[in-house]
Design a protein around this motif. Structure first.
Motif, PDB file in Angstrom:
ATOM      1  N   SER A   3       0.941  -1.100   0.097  1.00 26.94           N
ATOM      2  CA  SER A   3      -0.009   0.047  -0.229  1.00 26.94           C
ATOM      3  C   SER A   3       0.753   1.052   0.189  1.00 26.94           C
ATOM      4  CB  SER A   3      -0.921  -0.034   1.456  1.00 26.94           C
ATOM      5  OG  SER A   3      -1.700   1.057   1.328  1.00 26.94           O
ATOM      6  N   TYR A   4       0.875   1.976  -1.154  1.00 25.16           N
ATOM      7  CA  TYR A   4       1.978   2.968  -1.378  1.00 25.16           C
ATOM      8  C   TYR A   4       1.441   4.253  -0.662  1.00 25.16           C
ATOM      9  CZ  TYR A   4       4.318  -0.179  -4.574  1.00 25.16           C
ATOM     10  OH  TYR A   4       4.843  -1.101  -5.003  1.00 25.16           O
ATOM     11  N   LYS A   5       2.492   4.990  -0.219  1.00 28.01           N
ATOM     12  CA  LYS A   5       2.018   6.255   0.508  1.00 28.01           C
ATOM     13  C   LYS A   5       2.449   7.409  -0.317  1.00 28.01           C
ATOM     14  CE  LYS A   5       3.376   8.609   4.992  1.00 28.01           C
ATOM     15  NZ  LYS A   5       4.109   8.606   5.977  1.00 28.01           N
ATOM     16  N   LEU A   6       3.911   7.301  -1.187  1.00 26.59           N
ATOM     17  CA  LEU A   6       4.303   8.344  -1.934  1.00 26.59           C
ATOM     18  C   LEU A   6       4.524   8.019  -2.995  1.00 26.59           C
ATOM     19  CD1 LEU A   6       6.324  10.881  -2.201  1.00 26.59           C
ATOM     20  CD2 LEU A   6       8.041   9.452  -1.166  1.00 26.59           C
ATOM     21  N   LEU A   7       4.126   8.649  -4.166  1.00 27.43           N
ATOM     22  CA  LEU A   7       4.128   8.550  -5.843  1.00 27.43           C
ATOM     23  C   LEU A   7       5.046   9.624  -6.170  1.00 27.43           C
ATOM     24  CD1 LEU A   7       0.379   8.005  -6.397  1.00 27.43           C
ATOM     25  CD2 LEU A   7       2.031   6.397  -5.778  1.00 27.43           C
ATOM     26  N   ILE A   8       6.232   9.350  -6.862  1.00 26.91           N
ATOM     27  CA  ILE A   8       7.222  10.151  -7.243  1.00 26.91           C
ATOM     28  C   ILE A   8       7.079  10.113  -8.747  1.00 26.91           C
ATOM     29  CG2 ILE A   8       9.550  10.919  -7.493  1.00 26.91           C
ATOM     30  CD1 ILE A   8       9.990   9.608  -4.741  1.00 26.91           C
ATOM     31  N   GLY A 103      -5.061  10.409  -0.653  1.00 27.51           N
ATOM     32  CA  GLY A 103      -4.259  10.448   0.303  1.00 27.51           C
ATOM     33  C   GLY A 103      -2.697  10.251   0.004  1.00 27.51           C
ATOM     34  N   TYR A 104      -2.435  10.038  -1.302  1.00 30.56           N
ATOM     35  CA  TYR A 104      -1.101   9.752  -1.438  1.00 30.56           C
ATOM     36  C   TYR A 104      -0.360  11.164  -1.577  1.00 30.56           C
ATOM     37  CZ  TYR A 104      -2.659   5.413  -3.827  1.00 30.56           C
ATOM     38  OH  TYR A 104      -3.039   4.080  -3.802  1.00 30.56           O
ATOM     39  N   LEU A 105       0.988  11.063  -0.909  1.00 36.27           N
ATOM     40  CA  LEU A 105       1.849  11.882  -1.200  1.00 36.27           C
ATOM     41  C   LEU A 105       2.555  12.225  -2.547  1.00 36.27           C
ATOM     42  CD1 LEU A 105       3.947  11.571   2.124  1.00 36.27           C
ATOM     43  CD2 LEU A 105       2.081  13.431   1.791  1.00 36.27           C
ATOM     44  N   LEU A 106       2.721  13.212  -3.150  1.00 39.87           N
ATOM     45  CA  LEU A 106       3.167  13.256  -4.598  1.00 39.87           C
ATOM     46  C   LEU A 106       4.221  14.256  -4.525  1.00 39.87           C
ATOM     47  CD1 LEU A 106      -0.298  14.202  -6.257  1.00 39.87           C
ATOM     48  CD2 LEU A 106       0.717  11.815  -5.809  1.00 39.87           C
ATOM     49  N   ALA A 107       5.408  13.793  -5.462  1.00 40.27           N
ATOM     50  CA  ALA A 107       6.308  14.296  -5.759  1.00 40.27           C
ATOM     51  C   ALA A 107       6.898  14.444  -7.153  1.00 40.27           C
ATOM     52  CB  ALA A 107       7.580  13.759  -4.730  1.00 40.27           C
ATOM     53  N   VAL A 108       7.854  15.111  -7.504  1.00 38.05           N
ATOM     54  CA  VAL A 108       8.417  14.895  -8.865  1.00 38.05           C
ATOM     55  C   VAL A 108       9.810  14.938  -8.492  1.00 38.05           C
ATOM     56  CG1 VAL A 108       8.871  16.211 -11.011  1.00 38.05           C
ATOM     57  CG2 VAL A 108       6.674  16.682  -9.993  1.00 38.05           C
ATOM     58  N   ALA A 109      10.410  13.997  -9.443  1.00 44.55           N
ATOM     59  CA  ALA A 109      11.934  13.766  -9.738  1.00 44.55           C
ATOM     60  C   ALA A 109      12.288  13.979 -11.136  1.00 44.55           C
ATOM     61  CB  ALA A 109      12.483  12.544  -9.000  1.00 44.55           C
TER      62      ALA A 109
END
Length: 222
Positions: A3-8, A103-109
């Motif tokens: 169950s993922y929390k962070l999607l990059i 509810g996911y945390l989202l980020a960019v790399a």
């Protein structure tokens, strides 16, 4: 299935259909410096790297100052008002809203520099969706894992809670080095045939299908 929390997310070729824009700017920089031309495929294959690493791949063995000069010419064209703004892929705005609501945390790399990423985040209005972003001129270039490690540390997430989504082998290689799961998307620079060699958990035709893919994977593990 975790169950993922962070999607990059990668940016170019993953969320934004910017490959043609990058090709134009790189060819313009090559022309400015009267260099031997590079093919479209050669340029596509460096998308995702930091700009200095991309230049060194296209023109290896040059003096150290050369990469900076060419990078400056590329940035000049990218930041020019004459360059057409690239579009987000279809339904990216809907996808990001769905994921945040779930509810996911989202980020960019991204291999972009900070100035370039801030420019497109402002133009698209997508900046508010992301909890943090990391650019190649702030850290190590892909496929080194430092970019992902810094994001995970900042958002207090473990590798097993994190998923990297990208369109290039550099994205998936970086995920593997960081011990992070990955999903490939095939509408950018590399096909699924190339991406699967890095063992992603899935390969999507459209990044907009990620929310349904995540839901399907969670239901399988229930």
């Amino acid at each position: 299935m975790n169950s993922y929390k962070l999607l990059i997310f990668d940016w170019d070729g993953t969320l934004m259909d910017s490959v043609d824009q990058i090709l134009y700017c790189m060819r313009a920089a090559i022309g400015d410096l009267e260099l031997e031309p590079r093919t479209g495929q050669q340029i596509r294959d460096i998308i995702g790297l930091g700009l200095h690493e991309a230049v060194e791949t296209l023109y290896p063995g040059r003096e150290p100052e050369f990469a900076q000069v060419m990078a400056d010419r590329y940035r000049h064209h990218f930041l020019s008002a004459d360059v057409t703004v690239a579009d987000l892929f279809d339904d990216v705005d809907i996808l990001l809203e769905q994921l945040r609501s779930s509810g996911y945390l989202l980020a960019v790399a991204t291999g972009k520099g900070r100035t370039g990423l801030d420019k497109v985040l402002n133009e698209t209005g997508m900046g508010a969706h992301f909890h943090t972003t990391r650019c190649s001129d702030e850290t190590r270039s892909k496929p080194h894992p430092l970019m992902l490690e810094q994001i995970m540390n900042e958002l207090d997430c473990l590798p097993e809670q994190t998923l990297m989504i990208g369109d290039s082998e550099f994205d998936l290689d970086m995920a593997n080095r960081a011990g992070v799961g990955s999903v490939g998307v095939s509408h950018g620079v590399h096909s699924c045939d190339r991406l699967v060699s890095h063992n992603p958990l899935g390969c999507l035709d459209r990044v907009a299908d990620l929310h349904s893919w995540l839901s399907d994977e969670l239901s399988k593990s229930a």
